[in-house]
Design a protein around this motif. Structure first.
Motif, PDB file in Angstrom:
ATOM      1  N   PRO A   1      46.800  42.778  45.285  1.00  0.00           N
ATOM      2  CA  PRO A   1      45.706  42.593  46.236  1.00  0.00           C
ATOM      3  C   PRO A   1      46.205  42.684  47.681  1.00  0.00           C
ATOM      4  O   PRO A   1      47.387  42.460  47.951  1.00  0.00           O
TER       5      PRO A   1
ATOM      6  N   LEU B   1      39.461  39.975  51.832  1.00  0.00           N
ATOM      7  CA  LEU B   1      40.016  40.857  50.816  1.00  0.00           C
ATOM      8  C   LEU B   1      39.654  42.314  51.104  1.00  0.00           C
ATOM      9  O   LEU B   1      38.511  42.619  51.418  1.00  0.00           O
TER      10      LEU B   1
ATOM     11  N   ASP C   1      30.062  35.628  53.183  1.00  0.00           N
ATOM     12  CA  ASP C   1      30.593  34.521  52.393  1.00  0.00           C
ATOM     13  C   ASP C   1      29.686  34.301  51.190  1.00  0.00           C
ATOM     14  O   ASP C   1      28.759  35.082  50.948  1.00  0.00           O
TER      15      ASP C   1
ATOM     16  N   THR D   1      30.587  32.300  35.890  1.00  0.00           N
ATOM     17  CA  THR D   1      30.787  31.016  36.585  1.00  0.00           C
ATOM     18  C   THR D   1      31.428  31.242  37.949  1.00  0.00           C
ATOM     19  O   THR D   1      31.208  30.485  38.878  1.00  0.00           O
ATOM     20  N   GLU D   2      32.242  32.287  38.052  1.00  0.00           N
ATOM     21  CA  GLU D   2      32.867  32.634  39.322  1.00  0.00           C
ATOM     22  C   GLU D   2      33.445  34.032  39.198  1.00  0.00           C
ATOM     23  O   GLU D   2      33.706  34.493  38.099  1.00  0.00           O
TER      24      GLU D   2
ATOM     25  N   GLY E   1      37.121  36.400  44.299  1.00  0.00           N
ATOM     26  CA  GLY E   1      36.835  35.411  45.346  1.00  0.00           C
ATOM     27  C   GLY E   1      36.785  33.988  44.810  1.00  0.00           C
ATOM     28  O   GLY E   1      37.085  33.041  45.518  1.00  0.00           O
ATOM     29  N   TYR E   2      36.400  33.842  43.568  1.00  0.00           N
ATOM     30  CA  TYR E   2      36.284  32.591  42.811  1.00  0.00           C
ATOM     31  C   TYR E   2      35.806  31.368  43.589  1.00  0.00           C
ATOM     32  O   TYR E   2      36.290  30.277  43.360  1.00  0.00           O
ATOM     33  N   THR E   3      34.820  31.548  44.473  1.00  0.00           N
ATOM     34  CA  THR E   3      34.267  30.354  45.112  1.00  0.00           C
ATOM     35  C   THR E   3      33.427  29.572  44.104  1.00  0.00           C
ATOM     36  O   THR E   3      33.394  28.354  44.132  1.00  0.00           O
ATOM     37  N   GLY E   4      32.736  30.296  43.209  1.00  0.00           N
ATOM     38  CA  GLY E   4      32.003  29.619  42.142  1.00  0.00           C
ATOM     39  C   GLY E   4      30.743  28.913  42.587  1.00  0.00           C
ATOM     40  O   GLY E   4      30.207  28.102  41.844  1.00  0.00           O
ATOM     41  N   THR E   5      30.262  29.184  43.784  1.00  0.00           N
ATOM     42  CA  THR E   5      29.037  28.526  44.249  1.00  0.00           C
ATOM     43  C   THR E   5      27.862  29.495  44.358  1.00  0.00           C
ATOM     44  O   THR E   5      26.709  29.060  44.393  1.00  0.00           O
TER      45      THR E   5
END
Lengths: 323, 262
Positions: free
Chosen positions: B20, B29, B97, B121-122, B126-130
């Motif tokens: 990455p 990213l 974001d 789930t994410e 980026g895996y913020t998961g929100t």
């Protein structure tokens, strides 16, 4: 200390606040003059003493949710407090299933951005800056908000130590959720606890984890046996949890538990980013893997390039001989 | 039997197998290269196809936000069997974001009038998961996250939701947003026929203006956050890596003795 107030989402399980919430209260004390908690459920009063002991002067109690998932009602209750003029400078959420839900709901409700996967939080002038581990923990980025309004941070477990301040029990103040209508329609109808013996995965001094290299589901039994002999807990990589070999409650990693044991023993785990994030801060790491190029060896203090099916049974034998 | 229209939010990400890189200016990213379907999203696509099938009809629509009109990941999911896709692509979205992304996805999802919205789930990158929950709030829908089993009956979704201790059984009336874990189902491999068919399936490409969003709400401006530094993490001291010559277990015993764990 330029911040007046920080709130911490306190998840309470069986009358006790979860450790991550206590870690957040502890760290919040060093960043703000007043620290308050937000909790829900029928046992907030029972948890008030512990929340106070870790620095919360007040706990805003959303109350019993009557089976609703916490995301919607708890976020609505916090939003009502914030909109009512009680806005803190920041709100810290533990990176748990429910913590993420509440943070996401609140972010959208208040139209405030949220920073997640926080592993460090520091004062930088008037603002707070958050540290995030990226690329499997090889790099850290530091971020900050540029707008106004409470800063929302979702913080990973074990980012800070939990230390009591000896404070008096927190004052419990009712903060009921306003009506959110059909949005708040998800209901928990049954809870299932997957029993496990021995110490808890995220508190154990020794963690023995298995991964895809075990080859088959039945081989996980030797991971559990080894963990038992070391008085530790058995963990797993996401790969074998996804494959259905072991329950999710065993998962170590980004979407599972974060562990920092004295010894982490990784058996047949290659070391995907997803996994490394959850265990790379263990004090000592031992890895057994066939592939000498496996990324897990880059964090191992002792790496055995070999077959888990040979090394682990011998290790079990040797430990039994000592017992 | 009631036909089920399912929207699956999918993300097209840089190949996780490639090293990455961060954009040197914004520290976000680098997404300028070719993007592929996030592996995590294959589970939602498969789940959606199975649920529509079980309902005896209905369509699976993909919703995605990506730079440069990227469709390669969408084609993968269309080849699995999704009927069509909505792609939001706009230079104004660079630097978005999780909340900005949720605003865009919510506006696009609304157009598809779904009975159910699925997401991972994410994301892997980026895996913020929100994002899915933020989107649910903006859509005014209930949500159930971390589903490891999903069933639909009589306008209600029944979910086994992963918890710290095990799992909860959760019920929720539709329409709702559900996020699924990897492993919830086994994603199918696209067939040759599916791959050929995917080439002619409709992809509706929209801009921020098409969705009626203000460009200042999204992208780097809407994100209201910045990355101030990127540093290499302190590396662990290199350990001792040895090849097992039959003494591997013994080496581990010695190591554990040194640490006084045994």
């Amino acid at each position: 200390m330029t911040r007046a107030s920080i709130w911490v989402l306190a998840e309470v399980v069986d009358g006790t606040p979860i450790t991550t919430s206590l870690e957040l209260l502890t760290h919040a004390r060093s960043l703000a003059s007043t620290v308050e908690a937000v909790a829900w459920g029928a046992e907030t009063a029972a948890a008030a003493a512990t929340l106070g002991e870790y620095g919360a002067t007040t706990v805003h109690d959303v109350g019993d949710l009557a089976g609703a998932l916490p995301g919607v009602p708890v976020a609505a209750a916090i939003a009502a407090l914030v909109e009512g003029g009680a806005a803190p400078d920041a709100i810290l959420f533990p990176a748990t299933y429910d913590g993420r839900d509440v943070a996401g709901r609140l972010s959208a409700r208040l139209d405030l951005p949220v920073l997640t996967n926080v592993v460090g939080l520091d004062e930088e002038g008037d603002a707070l800056s958050s540290t995030h581990a990226i690329f499997g923990g090889t790099h850290n980025v530091v971020a900050r908000f540029t707008g106004s309004g409470p800063a929302l941070f979702v913080v990973r477990a074990k980012s800070f130590a939990a230390e009591p301040s000896g404070g008096a029990p927190a004052a419990v103040v009712a903060a009921p959720a306003p009506d959110t209508g059909a949005t708040n329609a998800a209901r928990v109808v049954a809870r299932h606890v997957e029993e496990r013996s021995g110490p808890k995965l995220d508190e154990a001094d020794v963690v023995v984890s298995g991964g895809r290299g075990l080859g088959e589901k039945d081989a996980y039994a030797m991971i559990e046996e080894l963990a038992g002999l070391l008085h530790g807990a058995a963990g797993a990589s996401r790969a074998i949890v996804d494959a259905g070999w072991v329950p999710y409650s065993h998962q170590v990693g980004q979407t599972g538990k974060t562990v920092k044991p004295t010894v982490y023993l990784a058996c047949g785990i290659s070391g995907a980013t997803q996994h490394m994030v959850g265990m790379k801060n263990s004090k000592n790491i031992v890895a057994i893997n066939k592939d000498q190029d496996a990324p897990i060896f880059s964090v191992a203090d002792l790496g055995i390039v070999g077959d888990v099916h040979k090394v682990v049974p011998k290790l079990i034998e040797a430990l039994k001989a000592r017992a | 039997m009631h036909a089920m229209n399912v929207v699956v939010c999918v993300k097209q990400i840089p190949d996780p197998a490639a090293p990455p890189a961060l954009d040197p200016g914004t520290h976000t990213l680098d997404r300028s290269g070719k993007l592929i379907l996030d592996d995590s999203d294959a589970y939602g696509v498969e789940m959606a196809l199975q649920l529509a099938d079980a309902a005896g009809g209905g369509e699976v629509t993909l919703v995605s936000m990506a730079p440069n009109g990227e469709v390669s990941g969408l084609r993968t999911a269309l080849a699995m069997g999704a009927a069509k896709a909505i792609l939001v692509s706009d230079d104004a979205l660079a630097g978005s974001d999780a909340l900005s992304t949720a605003k865009v996805l919510a506006a696009a999802v609304r157009r598809a009038e779904p009975d159910l919205v699925l997401a991972a789930t994410e994301s892997t990158d980026g895996y913020t998961g929100t994002t899915p929950v933020q989107m649910a709030e903006l859509l005014g829908m209930p949500s159930v996250t971390f589903a490891k089993k999903v069933e639909i009956a009589d306008g209600t979704v029944k979910v086994e939701r992963q918890t710290e201790a095990g799992y909860d059984e959760v019920t929720c009336p539709l329409p709702a947003v559900v996020t699924v874990t990897a492993g919830v189902v086994e994603p199918r491999y696209p067939s040759f026929k599916g791959i050929m068919a995917a080439k002619s399936k409709p992809v509706d490409t929209l801009t921020v203006a098409d969705l009626g969003l203000d460009p200042s709400e999204v992208g780097a401006t809407g994100s209201r956050q910045e990355i101030t530094s990127v540093t290499e993490a302190e590396a662990r001291q290199a350990g001792e890596i040895v090849t097992d010559e039959g003494d591997g277990a013994e080496r581990i015993v010695q190591f554990l003795e040194q640490l006084k764990v045994i």
